[in-house]
Design an enzyme around this catalytic site. Structure first.
Site, PDB file in Angstrom:
ATOM      1  N   PHE A   8      57.073  34.462  27.460  1.00 17.25           N
ATOM      2  CA  PHE A   8      56.401  34.008  28.676  1.00 17.25           C
ATOM      3  C   PHE A   8      55.340  32.961  28.384  1.00 17.25           C
ATOM      4  CE2 PHE A   8      57.605  38.230  30.602  1.00 17.25           C
ATOM      5  CZ  PHE A   8      58.442  37.692  31.561  1.00 17.25           C
ATOM      6  N   ASN A  56      47.613  41.468  29.739  1.00 16.07           N
ATOM      7  CA  ASN A  56      47.879  40.643  30.910  1.00 16.07           C
ATOM      8  C   ASN A  56      49.399  40.562  31.075  1.00 16.07           C
ATOM      9  OD1 ASN A  56      47.303  39.039  33.094  1.00 16.07           O
ATOM     10  ND2 ASN A  56      47.260  37.171  31.906  1.00 16.07           N
ATOM     11  N   PRO A  57      50.006  41.675  31.495  1.00 17.66           N
ATOM     12  CA  PRO A  57      51.466  41.733  31.553  1.00 17.66           C
ATOM     13  C   PRO A  57      52.038  40.854  32.670  1.00 17.66           C
ATOM     14  CG  PRO A  57      50.515  43.694  32.527  1.00 17.66           C
ATOM     15  CD  PRO A  57      49.368  42.899  31.964  1.00 17.66           C
TER      16      PRO A  57
END
Length: 158
Positions: free
Chosen positions: A31, A131-132
């Protein structure tokens, strides 16, 4: 041009991205850190003020953006970065090496759940951060095509 026409995120096309005070390599399927994640780094820096040799645990490190920004900003900080993805832990180590902070970073590949935690090199931490990803599966149909495509790749890999 073709990659952008296919709506590949610019960060992957460039292969790197500036985050907080560091430049990080970016590679799919890891990500891309969100701009608001920089605010989390700023809050963490405030929390760490006055702590000698602070120890931080980041759960879900991805590219290492949070841990590496903190290590770059706090000279005596020690950090443990955990992610279940080998792609993420490899990218975090690559970024740490590029920034010259591998001596203060431990990277652990493993899944953190309510009932289990991978073996960590420290027992106590001054700060634990995470901070998924925040896109719920039910919301995938309403996001931009770049995010939809990337989320589907991540779901497929997992």
């Amino acid at each position: 041009m073709t990659c952008r026409l296919l709506r590949m995120p610019l960060q992957y096309i460039l292969g790197e991205w500036d985050f907080h005070s560091v430049t990080l390599r970016m590679k799919p399927p890891v990500f891309i850190p969100r701009p608001e994640t920089e605010q989390l780094v700023e809050l963490a820096l405030l929390c760490l003020q006055g702590i000698k040799r602070p120890q931080v645990l980041e759960i879900g490190c991805g590219s290492g953006a949070i841990s590496l920004s903190l290590l770059h900003s706090v000279g005596d900080l020690q950090c443990v970065a955990v992610d279940q993805s080998k792609h993420a832990t490899d990218l975090t180590m690559l970024n740490a090496s590029n920034l010259g902070v591998t001596d203060r970073l431990s990277v652990v590949q493993g899944k953190v759940t309510e009932k289990s935690m991978p073996c960590l090199p420290h027992e106590k931490f001054d700060l634990i951060l995470s901070n998924p990803p925040y896109v719920l599966r039910k919301d995938l149909l309403n996001v931009e095509p770049e995010i939809m495509m990337f989320c589907l790749v991540i779901i497929y890999i997992w």
